[in-house]
Design a protein around this motif. Sequence first.
Motif, PDB file in Angstrom:
ATOM      1  N   ASN A  58       0.922  -1.241   0.054  1.00  0.00           N
ATOM      2  CA  ASN A  58       0.053  -0.089   0.008  1.00  0.00           C
ATOM      3  C   ASN A  58       0.682   1.427   0.078  1.00  0.00           C
ATOM      4  O   ASN A  58       0.553   1.942  -0.741  1.00  0.00           O
ATOM      5  N   ARG A  59       1.945   1.270   0.808  1.00  0.00           N
ATOM      6  CA  ARG A  59       2.751   2.358   0.774  1.00  0.00           C
ATOM      7  C   ARG A  59       3.662   2.585  -0.609  1.00  0.00           C
ATOM      8  O   ARG A  59       3.427   3.900  -1.112  1.00  0.00           O
ATOM      9  N   GLN A  75       0.801   4.286  -3.049  1.00  0.00           N
ATOM     10  CA  GLN A  75       0.922   5.769  -2.783  1.00  0.00           C
ATOM     11  C   GLN A  75       1.630   6.589  -3.610  1.00  0.00           C
ATOM     12  O   GLN A  75       1.382   7.713  -4.164  1.00  0.00           O
ATOM     13  N   ARG A  99      -6.251   3.118  -2.162  1.00  0.00           N
ATOM     14  CA  ARG A  99      -6.381   4.020  -1.171  1.00  0.00           C
ATOM     15  C   ARG A  99      -5.785   3.431   0.203  1.00  0.00           C
ATOM     16  O   ARG A  99      -5.631   2.357   0.333  1.00  0.00           O
ATOM     17  N   PRO A 100      -5.192   4.476   1.192  1.00  0.00           N
ATOM     18  CA  PRO A 100      -4.414   4.087   2.112  1.00  0.00           C
ATOM     19  C   PRO A 100      -5.731   3.290   3.131  1.00  0.00           C
ATOM     20  O   PRO A 100      -6.844   3.579   2.860  1.00  0.00           O
ATOM     21  N   TYR A 150      -8.211   5.736   4.704  1.00  0.00           N
ATOM     22  CA  TYR A 150      -9.197   5.898   3.747  1.00  0.00           C
ATOM     23  C   TYR A 150     -10.306   5.170   3.358  1.00  0.00           C
ATOM     24  O   TYR A 150     -11.345   5.600   3.020  1.00  0.00           O
ATOM     25  N   CYS A 151      -9.547   3.916   3.030  1.00  0.00           N
ATOM     26  CA  CYS A 151     -10.433   2.624   2.195  1.00  0.00           C
ATOM     27  C   CYS A 151     -11.562   2.547   3.476  1.00  0.00           C
ATOM     28  O   CYS A 151     -12.895   2.309   3.231  1.00  0.00           O
ATOM     29  N   GLN A 161      -5.715   2.312  14.610  1.00  0.00           N
ATOM     30  CA  GLN A 161      -6.708   2.335  13.268  1.00  0.00           C
ATOM     31  C   GLN A 161      -7.770   3.044  13.357  1.00  0.00           C
ATOM     32  O   GLN A 161      -8.027   3.942  12.624  1.00  0.00           O
ATOM     33  N   GLN A 216      -6.857   6.887  13.086  1.00  0.00           N
ATOM     34  CA  GLN A 216      -6.532   7.019  11.811  1.00  0.00           C
ATOM     35  C   GLN A 216      -7.739   7.160  10.680  1.00  0.00           C
ATOM     36  O   GLN A 216      -7.743   7.824   9.981  1.00  0.00           O
TER      37      GLN A 216
END
Length: 668
Positions: A52-53, A56, A91-92, A95-96, A126, A129
């Motif tokens: 995922n990183r 982005q 998406r991070p 945000y997902c 989590q 965030q």
Amino acid sequence: MAKPGQGAKYRGSIHDFPDFDPSQDAEALYNAMKGFGSDKEAILELITSRSNRQRQEICQSYKSLYGKDLIADLKYELMGKFERLIVGLMRPLAYCDAKEIKDALSGIGTDEKCLIEILASRTNEQIHQLVAAYKDAYERDLEADIIGDTSGHFQKMLVVLLQGTREEDDVVSEDLVQQDAQDLYEAGELKWGTDEAQFIYILGNRSKQHLRLVFDEYLKTTGKPIEASIRAELSGDFEKLMLAVVKCIRSTAEYFAERLFKAMKGLGTRDNTLIRIMVSRSELDMLDIREIFRTKYEKSLYSMIKNDTSGEYKKALLKLCGGDDDAAGQFFPEAAQVAYQMWELSAVARVELSGTVRPANDFNPDADAKALRKAMKGLGTDEDTIIDIITHRSNAQRQQIRQTFKSHFGRDLMADLKSELSGDLARLILGLMLPPDHYDAKQLKKAMEGAGTDEKALIEILATRTNAEIRAINEAYKEDYHKSLEDALSSDTSGHFKRILISLATGNREEGGEDRDKAREDAQEIADTSSSGDKTSLETRFMMILCTRSYPHLRRVFQEFIKMTNYDVEHVIKKEMSGDVKDAFVAIVQSVKNKPLFFADKLYKSMKGAGTDEKTLTRIMVSRSEIDLLNIRREFIEKYDKSLHQVIEGDTSGDFMKALLAICGGED
């Protein structure tokens, strides 16, 4: 990519791509979407191979190189489930999650299952965030939106979880554990009505380690798991939320394994759930989820996705899954321990076994005998009266009724019932009228007579009965059929399978507790023989240990075996053996692990799919009705998310259904 905690091993299925070049990847994606049509294969291959990183960074490079938004382009080029999956991966995670919750709250109605899944399973960090991402993406306050869209105790618990303030201290106070267990008991079982606030406070704030010990203490104190009390005391979405919280406290990976299974079982696939879990857990605990999935459902997550989905969507999901765990493969070390913990609690907690049929109060055999005679006299038969009396008397009381019936009317009640009833109802009622040892003897006889042998019935009975029950069956068999059970088994079976059944039929299993040193020796013997490749020696060694050691001792053997080999003994059996020998050993192992769950599985399989296996259904309902059918019911609803009562009601009909539901003893 999500990093494991210090000293922990990474359990995700997606890793950082080596020699990563975000500009090169951005160019590859641009080319895959350029012109007429798009190269979906190239898109899924690239995106599912990056963490995922890294995704982005690709988004940033794409915007820098082409002045375009990569997610917008992907949405334009792709469609349906595949688009939802790929965009979710871009998406991070926070945000997902925010997008999933926004969708769950938007429009007509609320997707409570989505809210429950996300808020019950996320860590404090989590959650924090998620709240920040929701504010950033939609310029709205998540707590205010949830309050505006939910109500009651369900809303209150969601708000508590949204604070992300669950205690994280691993130091646990024994006094507080006992106090919380007692407070939960008093808030539910001991109270007229339910003190929901106490459930919310304790389950919403205490640390996971603390709550696991509270659940253990609650089981020891009350004789029932906390889940049973939640089902009895709470209702609706609040009940579902609290059950999800408890499952995640026990094992988040197991919770998601169950959610994935339910998303794909039966007709149709719950694609939103499937996508959400596969995306959100791919860099957290997918390997643990895979192992637990295989352990619980005897099939790999990979194979179920493969059979239940199609096209690029399937290919992308399989990439996220990360590999196929065949049903008899090796365990990952951490997941092997999780697999053991799934049933180890039943070995240490003294769970009270309870049937659903109990002696009737104010029992009057004279009145019952007369009522039964009246129900069968003249034209037609009053099946309702017969069902009501027979299913609401204990077996001992039924024997008194038989004797009284003969004394009053000079007639054999069993013969009269046989002539008046027919089909499945007759088999069920006549089964209830026989003493348990004679009923089992009859079932064994039927399994061996005629063309072919019903090996499954032989295994089910002989692998699950206690020494005392086995000895009584032997005597009943000899009395009823003038032949020893051993002789009957010898003439109707062969090879190692025959030897296993005869060993079980002796009723000489040890009855003491566990011997840790001996358990380690037994586990080592199984491990050594398993690696030797000698199938005959392996079957002999398994028979010597599985057919003679006590249940507490075998539970310890299974645990030691996992520690030594990272294999579960059940999967070794499935890998190394076949046919009736394999089925017999698996039945013994499952019975040792959790006998009510073994029978719950058998009942479910007897009714799922096209057609019903009425013989198995009847045999288990009759034989367990006064032993552990209440426990079986609890295991059934826990595993299959529907009650035994519901499944019987949906799969049977008429008087047979009425009698089965009476024996079932209630709706959970």
